[in-house]
Design a protein around this motif. Structure first.
Motif, PDB file in Angstrom:
ATOM      1  N   GLY A   8     -37.329  70.822  -2.835  1.00 35.68           N
ATOM      2  CA  GLY A   8     -37.307  71.936  -3.775  1.00 35.68           C
ATOM      3  C   GLY A   8     -36.060  72.050  -4.620  1.00 35.68           C
ATOM      4  O   GLY A   8     -35.994  72.906  -5.507  1.00 35.68           O
ATOM      5  N   SER A  17     -33.887  80.077 -10.945  1.00 32.15           N
ATOM      6  CA  SER A  17     -34.341  80.217  -9.560  1.00 32.15           C
ATOM      7  C   SER A  17     -34.954  78.921  -9.053  1.00 32.15           C
ATOM      8  O   SER A  17     -35.448  78.110  -9.838  1.00 32.15           O
ATOM      9  CB  SER A  17     -35.391  81.321  -9.460  1.00 32.15           C
ATOM     10  OG  SER A  17     -34.882  82.579  -9.855  1.00 32.15           O
ATOM     11  N   ARG A  19     -37.054  77.486  -5.214  1.00 35.69           N
ATOM     12  CA  ARG A  19     -37.521  77.765  -3.858  1.00 35.69           C
ATOM     13  C   ARG A  19     -37.342  76.507  -3.036  1.00 35.69           C
ATOM     14  O   ARG A  19     -38.027  75.507  -3.261  1.00 35.69           O
ATOM     15  CB  ARG A  19     -38.984  78.187  -3.851  1.00 35.69           C
ATOM     16  CG  ARG A  19     -39.453  78.704  -2.477  1.00 35.69           C
ATOM     17  CD  ARG A  19     -40.953  78.828  -2.434  1.00 35.69           C
ATOM     18  NE  ARG A  19     -41.413  79.657  -1.334  1.00 35.69           N
ATOM     19  CZ  ARG A  19     -42.648  79.617  -0.842  1.00 35.69           C
ATOM     20  NH1 ARG A  19     -43.550  78.814  -1.379  1.00 35.69           N
ATOM     21  NH2 ARG A  19     -42.984  80.418   0.150  1.00 35.69           N
ATOM     22  N   SER A  21     -37.488  74.428   0.484  1.00 36.23           N
ATOM     23  CA  SER A  21     -38.317  74.382   1.686  1.00 36.23           C
ATOM     24  C   SER A  21     -37.671  73.483   2.719  1.00 36.23           C
ATOM     25  O   SER A  21     -37.006  72.501   2.383  1.00 36.23           O
ATOM     26  CB  SER A  21     -39.718  73.867   1.369  1.00 36.23           C
ATOM     27  OG  SER A  21     -40.396  74.725   0.473  1.00 36.23           O
ATOM     28  N   TYR A  80     -38.223  78.752   4.269  1.00 32.89           N
ATOM     29  CA  TYR A  80     -38.018  78.776   2.832  1.00 32.89           C
ATOM     30  C   TYR A  80     -36.710  79.484   2.499  1.00 32.89           C
ATOM     31  O   TYR A  80     -36.278  80.390   3.211  1.00 32.89           O
ATOM     32  CB  TYR A  80     -39.171  79.506   2.139  1.00 32.89           C
ATOM     33  CG  TYR A  80     -40.527  78.959   2.476  1.00 32.89           C
ATOM     34  CD1 TYR A  80     -41.318  79.537   3.462  1.00 32.89           C
ATOM     35  CD2 TYR A  80     -41.027  77.845   1.810  1.00 32.89           C
ATOM     36  CE1 TYR A  80     -42.560  79.041   3.777  1.00 32.89           C
ATOM     37  CE2 TYR A  80     -42.278  77.336   2.123  1.00 32.89           C
ATOM     38  CZ  TYR A  80     -43.040  77.934   3.108  1.00 32.89           C
ATOM     39  OH  TYR A  80     -44.275  77.423   3.418  1.00 32.89           O
ATOM     40  N   GLN A  82     -35.533  81.208  -0.997  1.00 23.84           N
ATOM     41  CA  GLN A  82     -35.692  81.549  -2.400  1.00 23.84           C
ATOM     42  C   GLN A  82     -34.314  81.872  -2.952  1.00 23.84           C
ATOM     43  O   GLN A  82     -33.636  82.768  -2.441  1.00 23.84           O
ATOM     44  CB  GLN A  82     -36.622  82.760  -2.544  1.00 23.84           C
ATOM     45  CG  GLN A  82     -36.832  83.222  -3.970  1.00 23.84           C
ATOM     46  CD  GLN A  82     -37.620  82.245  -4.814  1.00 23.84           C
ATOM     47  OE1 GLN A  82     -38.567  81.631  -4.340  1.00 23.84           O
ATOM     48  NE2 GLN A  82     -37.227  82.075  -6.072  1.00 23.84           N
ATOM     49  N   ASN A  84     -32.226  82.937  -6.275  1.00 21.86           N
ATOM     50  CA  ASN A  84     -32.343  83.528  -7.601  1.00 21.86           C
ATOM     51  C   ASN A  84     -30.965  83.743  -8.219  1.00 21.86           C
ATOM     52  O   ASN A  84     -29.955  83.764  -7.519  1.00 21.86           O
ATOM     53  CB  ASN A  84     -33.066  84.877  -7.516  1.00 21.86           C
ATOM     54  CG  ASN A  84     -34.475  84.757  -7.003  1.00 21.86           C
ATOM     55  OD1 ASN A  84     -35.157  83.755  -7.217  1.00 21.86           O
ATOM     56  ND2 ASN A  84     -34.942  85.787  -6.309  1.00 21.86           N
TER      57      ASN A  84
END
Length: 125
Positions: A8, A17, A19, A21, A80, A82, A84
């Motif tokens: 990712g 951003s 994500r 993994s 995960y 995330q 941002n």
């Protein structure tokens, strides 16, 4: 043994951003706390975020609080991250790592037994 594979990462502009993994295989994934670390060239590996074995507790370093979110899906053996509002100074290789459950949230990379190969995140200004 637990095998971890990150994916990712990529190149994004500042403010963007991604994500990330972390896919696991091997021993029972749900027995382990998971941490995300990052390492920039010439710098030490630093803790970014962590999650308990069942996902009930999450931990973040102050600089990413409110911008990064860690989660896990034990049915998919995946964690995960995330990320941002990325900043250029957050350019680094991001690693996930597994530790015994009682080390949940530990910021010390030495307690993590298993590591992935890392995924590069590059943030352009």
């Amino acid at each position: 043994q637990v095998q971890l594979v990150e994916s990712g990462g990529g190149l994004v502009q500042a403010g963007g951003s991604l994500r990330l993994s972390c896919a696991a295989s091997g021993r029972t994934f749900s027995n382990y706390a998971i941490g995300w670390f990052r390492q920039a060239p010439g710098k030490e590996r630093e803790f970014v975020a962590g999650i308990s074995r069942n996902g009930g507790r999450t931990y973040y370093t102050d600089s990413v609080q409110g911008r990064f979110t860690i989660s896990r899906d034990n049915a998919k053996n995946t964690v995960y991250l995330q990320v941002n509002s990325l900043k250029p100074e957050e350019t680094a290789v991001y690693y996930c790592a597994a530790a015994p459950a009682y080390y949940s949230g530990s910021i010390y990379y030495t307690v993590y037994d298993y590591w992935g190969q890392g995924t590069q995140v590059t943030v352009s200004s």
